[in-house]
Scaffold this active site. Structure first.
Site, mmCIF file in Angstrom:
data_model
loop_
_atom_site.group_PDB
_atom_site.id
_atom_site.type_symbol
_atom_site.label_atom_id
_atom_site.label_comp_id
_atom_site.label_asym_id
_atom_site.label_seq_id
_atom_site.Cartn_x
_atom_site.Cartn_y
_atom_site.Cartn_z
ATOM 1 N N SER A 107 0.839 -1.190 0.000
ATOM 2 C CA SER A 107 0.000 0.000 0.000
ATOM 3 C C SER A 107 0.885 1.256 0.000
ATOM 4 O O SER A 107 1.698 1.434 -0.910
ATOM 5 C CB SER A 107 -0.967 -0.049 1.183
ATOM 6 O OG SER A 107 -2.023 0.852 1.013
ATOM 7 N N ASP A 247 -9.610 -5.557 -4.340
ATOM 8 C CA ASP A 247 -8.715 -4.582 -3.715
ATOM 9 C C ASP A 247 -9.228 -3.154 -3.892
ATOM 10 O O ASP A 247 -9.726 -2.781 -4.954
ATOM 11 C CB ASP A 247 -7.344 -4.709 -4.398
ATOM 12 C CG ASP A 247 -6.188 -4.243 -3.549
ATOM 13 O OD1 ASP A 247 -6.385 -3.361 -2.696
ATOM 14 O OD2 ASP A 247 -5.080 -4.774 -3.756
ATOM 15 N N HIS A 274 -7.315 -6.066 -0.180
ATOM 16 C CA HIS A 274 -6.093 -5.266 -0.044
ATOM 17 C C HIS A 274 -4.952 -6.000 0.659
ATOM 18 O O HIS A 274 -3.856 -5.466 0.761
ATOM 19 C CB HIS A 274 -6.434 -3.985 0.724
ATOM 20 C CG HIS A 274 -5.458 -2.870 0.588
ATOM 21 N ND1 HIS A 274 -4.991 -2.414 -0.633
ATOM 22 C CD2 HIS A 274 -4.853 -2.083 1.524
ATOM 23 C CE1 HIS A 274 -4.158 -1.410 -0.443
ATOM 24 N NE2 HIS A 274 -4.044 -1.197 0.852
#
Length: 297
Positions: A107, A247, A274
């Site tokens: 991320s 995601d 995610h």
């Protein structure tokens, strides 16, 4: 398995780190960059599994978070990409791995890893960008699209509280959790290490609020205009992209990495959002291990 913890001194602060495995023995060490900005290492702890293949795995908490120095009184402008890049470089040198290492960023960690890679550091051997957008404009537009698929009452609650400035309300928290359960982590209940990270962010959200905002889909912090798209062709190392079918980092947000990094491959985990590293842990670890072994690092 040898495990070592310690602190790297940086500008009067301390960066906590943990090494699983033995640096200097076996394969190129892998450094894990957690997300947020403002998370902790906990939710990406599973990448320690990669040490079983003979590769030292280095986790750390970025300053402002977890076991590293907290700076809750620092103004928003203190928290910058350059600050976290300098912290990473300091950690690499402190641990003596600056001449040969691989990075895996998840991320925000993938955004930070990409920022590191476009500067073409001599010791970087391979890069894994996991669940990361190439620009926050893409991220925000896709987040809004995903919001429109939420139940109408959830959408209404989010909008009502954002307009009223009551984003600390229980209603807003509960409505946000519907989005998170669809697009952040689909396992129910959340694994303990994931819950631990979110609990830590609730206690000290300084970095997250300064750089991102109150939620994953309401980005009003300093990163809101960030983009690396026009610099991606500078990345010279083999790169693996990871994302989940559900995601919040949708294919649209990841596509520029696939289009513009010269040596790149992309794996989408069909049953993940995610966090494939917890949602499809074994398959994710195998994918990363195969990639790193395949590029001989």
């Amino acid at each position: 398995m040898h495990v070592e913890e310690g602190f790297a001194k940086f500008r009067g602060y301390q960066t906590w780190y943990r090494i699983t495995g033995d640096i200097g023995k076996g394969k190129t060490p892998l450094v894990i960059l957690h997300g947020g900005p403002g998370c902790t290492y906990d939710y990406v702890d599973s990448f320690k599994d990669l040490a079983d293949s003979g590769r030292a795995v280095i986790h750390y908490d970025q300053i402002g978070n977890g076991k590293s120095t907290h700076l809750a009184d620092m103004p928003a402008e203190f928290w910058t990409v350059d600050f976290f890049l300098a912290e990473l470089e300091n950690l690499l040198q402190t641990l003596g791995v600056g001449e040969g290492y691989a990075l895996l960023g998840q991320s925000w960690g993938g955004m930070l890893a990409a920022e590191h890679a476009v500067r073409r550091p001599g010791g970087l051997r391979a890069l894994v960008i996991a669940n990361s957008p190439a620009s926050m404009a893409l991220w925000s537009s896709e987040a809004q699209r995903l919001r429109t698929a939420l139940p109408q009452k959830v959408q209404d609650a989010l909008k009502r509280n954002e307009e009223a400035g009551s984003i600390d309300s229980v209603e807003y928290h509960d409505a946000s959790r519907v989005f998170y359960d669809r697009h952040v982590c689909r396992l129910q209940p959340w694994p303990e290490e994931v819950a631990r990270t979110f609990a830590a962010m609730d206690v000290d959200p300084t970095v997250y609020h300064a750089m991102n905002g109150p939620t994953e889909f309401h980005v009003i912090g300093s990163m809101k205009d960030w983009s690396i798209i026009d610099r991606l062709d500078r990345i010279q190392v083999p790169t693996l992209l990871i994302s989940g079918r559900h995601d919040e980092a949708t294919p649209v947000t990841v596509q520029p990495y696939a289009d513009l990094i010269p040596d790149v491959r992309w794996t989408i985990f069909e049953n993940s959002s995610h966090m494939p590293h917890v949602e499809e842990r074994e398959a994710c670890m195998q994918t990363v291990s195969d990639f790193l072994d395949g590029v001989e690092v």
